[in-house]
Design a protein around this motif. Structure first.
Motif, PDB file in Angstrom:
ATOM      1  N   ARG A   4      -9.507   1.986   1.312  1.00 44.58           N
ATOM      2  CA  ARG A   4      -9.304   2.500   2.665  1.00 44.58           C
ATOM      3  C   ARG A   4      -8.436   3.762   2.687  1.00 44.58           C
ATOM      4  NH1 ARG A   4      -8.390  -2.673   2.336  1.00 44.58           N
ATOM      5  NH2 ARG A   4      -6.160  -2.495   2.672  1.00 44.58           N
ATOM      6  N   GLY A   5      -8.651   4.656   1.728  1.00 49.06           N
ATOM      7  CA  GLY A   5      -7.940   5.920   1.703  1.00 49.06           C
ATOM      8  C   GLY A   5      -6.504   5.854   1.212  1.00 49.06           C
ATOM      9  N   GLY A   6      -6.120   4.725   0.611  1.00 49.32           N
ATOM     10  CA  GLY A   6      -4.774   4.583   0.081  1.00 49.32           C
ATOM     11  C   GLY A   6      -4.793   3.861  -1.260  1.00 49.32           C
ATOM     12  N   TYR A  10       3.159   7.873 -10.035  1.00 49.02           N
ATOM     13  CA  TYR A  10       4.117   7.382  -9.034  1.00 49.02           C
ATOM     14  C   TYR A  10       4.899   6.224  -9.637  1.00 49.02           C
ATOM     15  CZ  TYR A  10       5.837   5.599  -4.547  1.00 49.02           C
ATOM     16  OH  TYR A  10       6.632   5.194  -3.508  1.00 49.02           O
ATOM     17  N   GLN A  68       1.945  12.209  -3.435  1.00 54.65           N
ATOM     18  CA  GLN A  68       2.085  13.659  -3.500  1.00 54.65           C
ATOM     19  C   GLN A  68       3.554  14.067  -3.589  1.00 54.65           C
ATOM     20  OE1 GLN A  68      -0.495  16.168  -3.547  1.00 54.65           O
ATOM     21  NE2 GLN A  68       1.291  17.331  -4.196  1.00 54.65           N
ATOM     22  N   ALA A 103       0.834  -1.204   0.000  1.00 48.49           N
ATOM     23  CA  ALA A 103       0.000   0.000   0.000  1.00 48.49           C
ATOM     24  C   ALA A 103       0.869   1.254   0.000  1.00 48.49           C
ATOM     25  CB  ALA A 103      -0.912  -0.004   1.221  1.00 48.49           C
ATOM     26  N   PHE A 104       0.333   2.295  -0.635  1.00 45.41           N
ATOM     27  CA  PHE A 104       0.977   3.597  -0.673  1.00 45.41           C
ATOM     28  C   PHE A 104      -0.018   4.632  -0.166  1.00 45.41           C
ATOM     29  CE2 PHE A 104       2.809   1.045  -4.063  1.00 45.41           C
ATOM     30  CZ  PHE A 104       4.163   1.146  -3.771  1.00 45.41           C
ATOM     31  N   THR A 105       0.490   5.615   0.537  1.00 44.64           N
ATOM     32  CA  THR A 105      -0.370   6.672   1.054  1.00 44.64           C
ATOM     33  C   THR A 105      -0.467   7.805   0.039  1.00 44.64           C
ATOM     34  OG1 THR A 105       1.442   7.891   2.088  1.00 44.64           O
ATOM     35  CG2 THR A 105       0.381   6.142   3.414  1.00 44.64           C
ATOM     36  N   PRO A 106      -1.513   8.618   0.133  1.00 41.38           N
ATOM     37  CA  PRO A 106      -1.587   9.790  -0.730  1.00 41.38           C
ATOM     38  C   PRO A 106      -0.353  10.694  -0.568  1.00 41.38           C
ATOM     39  CG  PRO A 106      -3.715   9.404   0.284  1.00 41.38           C
ATOM     40  CD  PRO A 106      -2.740   8.446   0.930  1.00 41.38           C
ATOM     41  N   THR A 107       0.204  10.752   0.626  1.00 40.21           N
ATOM     42  CA  THR A 107       1.394  11.574   0.869  1.00 40.21           C
ATOM     43  C   THR A 107       2.580  11.084   0.044  1.00 40.21           C
ATOM     44  OG1 THR A 107       0.617  12.068   3.101  1.00 40.21           O
ATOM     45  CG2 THR A 107       2.961  12.430   2.662  1.00 40.21           C
ATOM     46  N   GLN A 108       2.759   9.772  -0.067  1.00 40.10           N
ATOM     47  CA  GLN A 108       3.849   9.238  -0.886  1.00 40.10           C
ATOM     48  C   GLN A 108       3.674   9.636  -2.350  1.00 40.10           C
ATOM     49  OE1 GLN A 108       3.214   5.177   0.807  1.00 40.10           O
ATOM     50  NE2 GLN A 108       5.442   5.029   0.629  1.00 40.10           N
ATOM     51  N   SER A 143      -5.500  13.833  -3.633  1.00 39.54           N
ATOM     52  CA  SER A 143      -6.276  13.420  -2.466  1.00 39.54           C
ATOM     53  C   SER A 143      -7.103  12.196  -2.841  1.00 39.54           C
ATOM     54  CB  SER A 143      -7.190  14.552  -1.985  1.00 39.54           C
ATOM     55  OG  SER A 143      -8.123  14.904  -2.979  1.00 39.54           O
TER      56      SER A 143
END
Length: 186
Positions: A177-179, A154, A41, A34-39, A69
Motif C-alpha cells: 500500500r505504498g509503504g 533505514y 528518504q 509501517a514506514f513511509t517513503p518519506t521516513q 520512491s
C-alpha cells in the motif's frame, strides 16, 4: 474548589500516562509497523553523498542525491542516485544517474532494513564509451551487492525495537500500500 483542581490535575497526569502506555502498546499494532517513503528518504539524506573505493582503490564511485520512491502497485521500492566514477585518484563527481529496484529485508546485526538483490534498472554515465560503460556497470553491480549486504536503507529506532511484544521477533518486510511494512513472527 482546591480539591477539584488537584483531582483535575491528577486526572490529567493519569491520562498522559495512559496515552504513553497506549503508544507503547500500539507501536506494533496487529504485529506490524509501517514506514513511509518519506521516513526512509530522511534516513538516506543524512548519509549521502558517499564515495566508495572499488578494485583496491583504482576506481572511486560517488553516490549522491538519493531519491526513494514506491511506484503505485509495486512490491519493490525504487532508489535513484546521481553517480560519478573516477579512476586512479581522479575525482568521480556525480554526472551520471543510476536507478535500482529492490525488496527489503531486516538484518538484526545492523537493526536495519537492507536491499534484497537490487536490480539495476538504469545506468547512465555520460562520456563513457561502450567498453567502459560495460566495465563501469560491473563495478556498480558489485557496489550495489556490497551496499545491500552491509548498509541499511533505514535503521529501526532502538525504542521501537524495545517495544517488541514478548516472544515476537522481526519477520518479513514487505512493500504494501505504498509503504514499507515490517511484520512480526513468533
Amino acid at each position: 474548589m482546591r480539591n477539584a483542581r488537584h483531582l483535575l490535575l491528577a486526572a490529567a497526569v493519569s491520562l498522559l500516562a495512559a496515552c504513553s502506555t497506549i503508544g507503547a502498546l500500539s507501536a506494533w499494532l496487529n504485529d506490524q509497523v509501517a514506514f513511509t517513503p518519506t521516513q526512509l528518504q530522511h534516513s538516506l539524506d543524512k548519509r549521502f553523498p558517499r564515495t566508495f573505493d572499488k578494485l583496491g582503490g583504482l576506481v572511486e564511485v560517488t553516490l549522491a542525491n538519493p531519491r526513494l520512491s514506491i511506484p503505485p502497485g509495486d512490491t519493490r521500492l525504487r532508489l535513484e542516485f546521481d553517480v560519478g566514477m573516477g579512476a586512479l585518484g581522479g575525482e568521480g563527481a556525480p554526472t551520471g544517474h543510476l536507478a535500482l529496484a529492490s525488496s527489503l529485508r531486516y538484518d538484526p546485526s545492523t537493526q536495519g532494513l537492507h536491499l534484497v538483490d537490487p536490480d539495476l534498472q538504469q545506468f547512465d554515465l555520460p562520456g563513457s564509451g561502450t567498453l567502459l560503460k560495460g566495465g563501469a556497470r560491473g563495478v556498480v553491480n558489485s557496489l550495489l551487492a556490497e551496499y545491500a549486504r552491509s548498509e541499511p536503507v533505514y535503521r529501526l529506532d532502538p525504542d521501537l525495537l524495545a517495544k517488541l511484544p514478548a516472544g515476537k521477533r522481526i519477520g518479513n518486510v514487505g512493500i504494501e500500500r505504498g509503504g514499507v511494512v515490517v511484520h512480526l513472527d513468533r
